[in-house]
Design an enzyme around this catalytic site. Structure first.
Site, PDB file in Angstrom:
ATOM      1  N   TYR A 199      23.024 -19.183  -8.386  1.00 44.18           N
ATOM      2  CA  TYR A 199      22.333 -19.241  -6.824  1.00 44.18           C
ATOM      3  C   TYR A 199      21.455 -18.597  -6.624  1.00 44.18           C
ATOM      4  CZ  TYR A 199      22.178 -19.578  -1.695  1.00 44.18           C
ATOM      5  OH  TYR A 199      21.931 -19.649  -0.536  1.00 44.18           O
ATOM      6  N   SER A 258      16.991 -17.655   0.028  1.00 43.04           N
ATOM      7  CA  SER A 258      17.910 -16.842   0.455  1.00 43.04           C
ATOM      8  C   SER A 258      17.645 -15.409   0.061  1.00 43.04           C
ATOM      9  CB  SER A 258      18.986 -17.361  -0.284  1.00 43.04           C
ATOM     10  OG  SER A 258      20.215 -16.391   0.019  1.00 43.04           O
TER      11      SER A 258
HETATM   12  P1  NAD Z   1      25.757 -26.111   4.548  1.00 44.07           P
HETATM   13  O1  NAD Z   1      26.642 -26.405   3.189  1.00 44.07           O
HETATM   14  O2  NAD Z   1      26.360 -26.121   5.905  1.00 44.07           O
HETATM   15  O3  NAD Z   1      24.900 -27.308   4.506  1.00 44.07           O
HETATM   16  C1  NAD Z   1      24.145 -27.682   3.538  1.00 44.07           C
HETATM   17  C2  NAD Z   1      23.588 -28.883   3.825  1.00 44.07           C
HETATM   18  O4  NAD Z   1      22.688 -29.374   2.590  1.00 44.07           O
HETATM   19  C3  NAD Z   1      24.264 -30.099   4.327  1.00 44.07           C
HETATM   20  O5  NAD Z   1      23.599 -30.632   5.191  1.00 44.07           O
HETATM   21  C4  NAD Z   1      24.579 -30.873   2.941  1.00 44.07           C
HETATM   22  O6  NAD Z   1      24.849 -31.810   3.366  1.00 44.07           O
HETATM   23  C5  NAD Z   1      23.250 -30.778   2.302  1.00 44.07           C
HETATM   24  N1  NAD Z   1      23.119 -30.814   0.836  1.00 44.07           N
HETATM   25  C6  NAD Z   1      24.021 -30.410  -0.071  1.00 44.07           C
HETATM   26  N2  NAD Z   1      23.944 -31.092  -1.274  1.00 44.07           N
HETATM   27  C7  NAD Z   1      23.104 -31.932  -1.064  1.00 44.07           C
HETATM   28  C8  NAD Z   1      22.657 -33.113  -1.765  1.00 44.07           C
HETATM   29  N3  NAD Z   1      23.067 -33.177  -3.002  1.00 44.07           N
HETATM   30  N4  NAD Z   1      21.778 -34.007  -1.357  1.00 44.07           N
HETATM   31  C9  NAD Z   1      21.571 -34.014   0.108  1.00 44.07           C
HETATM   32  N5  NAD Z   1      21.925 -33.093   0.760  1.00 44.07           N
HETATM   33  C10 NAD Z   1      22.860 -31.930   0.215  1.00 44.07           C
HETATM   34  O7  NAD Z   1      24.963 -24.989   4.152  1.00 44.07           O
HETATM   35  P2  NAD Z   1      23.835 -24.276   5.131  1.00 44.07           P
HETATM   36  O8  NAD Z   1      24.552 -22.677   5.267  1.00 44.07           O
HETATM   37  O9  NAD Z   1      23.624 -24.773   6.372  1.00 44.07           O
HETATM   38  O10 NAD Z   1      22.682 -23.977   3.998  1.00 44.07           O
HETATM   39  C11 NAD Z   1      21.486 -24.679   4.410  1.00 44.07           C
HETATM   40  C12 NAD Z   1      20.652 -23.838   3.280  1.00 44.07           C
HETATM   41  O11 NAD Z   1      20.231 -22.511   3.697  1.00 44.07           O
HETATM   42  C13 NAD Z   1      20.769 -23.882   1.933  1.00 44.07           C
HETATM   43  O12 NAD Z   1      19.683 -24.152   1.122  1.00 44.07           O
HETATM   44  C14 NAD Z   1      21.562 -22.565   1.723  1.00 44.07           C
HETATM   45  O13 NAD Z   1      21.419 -22.252   0.311  1.00 44.07           O
HETATM   46  C15 NAD Z   1      20.552 -21.724   2.328  1.00 44.07           C
HETATM   47  N6  NAD Z   1      21.288 -20.521   2.859  1.00 44.07           N
HETATM   48  C16 NAD Z   1      22.538 -20.348   3.570  1.00 44.07           C
HETATM   49  C17 NAD Z   1      22.961 -19.115   4.097  1.00 44.07           C
HETATM   50  C18 NAD Z   1      24.307 -18.960   4.751  1.00 44.07           C
HETATM   51  O14 NAD Z   1      24.739 -17.863   4.747  1.00 44.07           O
HETATM   52  N7  NAD Z   1      24.862 -20.134   5.249  1.00 44.07           N
HETATM   53  C19 NAD Z   1      22.324 -17.801   3.658  1.00 44.07           C
HETATM   54  C20 NAD Z   1      21.009 -18.017   2.956  1.00 44.07           C
HETATM   55  C21 NAD Z   1      20.477 -19.240   2.544  1.00 44.07           C
END
Ligand code: NAD
Length: 249
Positions: free
Chosen positions: A158, A144
């Site tokens: 985070y 991130s």
């Molecule tokens: P989201 O919450 O929509 O999806 C997260 C995914 O991780 C889901 O499929 C969830 O089931 C899975 N997950 C969470 N806890 C889990 C666990 N204990 N075991 C197995 N799976 C688990 O979020 P997202 O935005 O799609 O995030 C995906 C990645 O991208 C993450 O690592 C997040 O930190 C990163 N990210 C997201 C953003 C954003 O703005 N959305 C920005 C930067 C980084």
């Protein structure tokens, strides 16, 4: 299936891919021709929806239940993906949580949970995957922009976790480089998902910080993954790559 099929004959595992960025990555890698395994923790129906959408588009996919906080389950999921797909060429460590609270309110349990899911699971999955990855194998971490910037309060855990991913990424690239395996960390800015909805309480603040002034999509992140794991990404390793609409430039 895409016309190019750059990943034909390859097998990929995407963690936490029942929704959000992970689901978009799984769909894209399948469209590029890879057989794809996805993990999920608590939503078998949503995981099956992703599998069915890939199959409907002519691809191959399986779903494996594995809580990223459980190192034994993560290791088993990687081994199962390699067995069921007949090998493993690509690992995408996507699963993550964002537990936000001001320093005074952030519990040790939430700090530990963040570390277990956002950092240790990536280490465990990568270590296990390295038993299967061939020459030309690929590991992608989803980090991130918050590894380097905290635009509002509450991000101690985070940001810690995503900073750790950036450091671990460089070191893993060094460890696996001699085997011809690349390791890269994609660092998204705001992407419209359940974790960070474009209609959420931080959305206007975040839009104001970006040169493009808008949230990204899972598909835009998946496009960079596709490049890095495909044949054209072969000389990129150890990179921490921001894809963030010009966040805080
Ligand atoms: P989201 O919450 O929509 O999806 C997260 C995914 O991780 C889901 O499929 C969830 O089931 C899975 N997950 C969470 N806890 C889990 C666990 N204990 N075991 C197995 N799976 C688990 O979020 P997202 O935005 O799609 O995030 C995906 C990645 O991208 C993450 O690592 C997040 O930190 C990163 N990210 C997201 C953003 C954003 O703005 N959305 C920005 C930067 C980084």
């Amino acid at each position: 299936m895409s016309n190019t099929s750059t990943l034909a004959g390859k097998a990929a595992l995407v963690t936490g891919a029942s929704r959000g960025i992970g689901a978009a990555i799984a769909r894209r890698l399948a469209a590029d021709g890879a057989a794809v395994a996805i993990t999920y923790s608590a939503s078998p129906e949503k995981a099956q929806e992703v599998v069915k959408s890939i199959e409907a588009a002519g691809g191959k996919a399986i779903a494996i239940q594995a809580d990223a906080a459980d190192a034994v389950a993560v290791r088993a999921a990687v081994a199962r993906a390699a067995t069921e797909l007949g090998g493993l060429d690509i690992l995408v460590n996507n699963a993550g949580v964002a537990i936000m609270a001001p320093l005074a309110d952030l519990s040790e349990a939430d700090f530990d949970k963040t570390f277990a899911i956002n950092v240790k699971a990536l280490f465990v999955a990568s270590q296990e995957a390295a038993n299967y990855l061939p020459q030309g194998g690929r590991i992608i971490h989803i980090g991130s922009v918050n590894s380097d910037s905290a635009p509002f309060p509450g991000l101690s855990a985070y940001s810690m976790s995503k900073g750790a991913v950036a450091g671990m990424n460089r070191a893993m690239a060094r460890d696996l480089g001699p085997r011809g395996i690349t390791v890269n960390n994609i660092q998204p800015g705001p992407v419209d998902t359940d974790l960070n909805p474009a209609t959420g309480p931080f959305a206007d603040t975040l839009r104001g910080l970006m040169a493009l002034g808008r949230y990204g999509s899972g598909e835009e992140i998946a496009g960079l993954v596709s490049y890095l794991v495909g044949p054209e990404g072969s000389y990129v390793t150890g990179a921490n790559l921001k894809i963030d609409g010009g966040f805080d430039v």
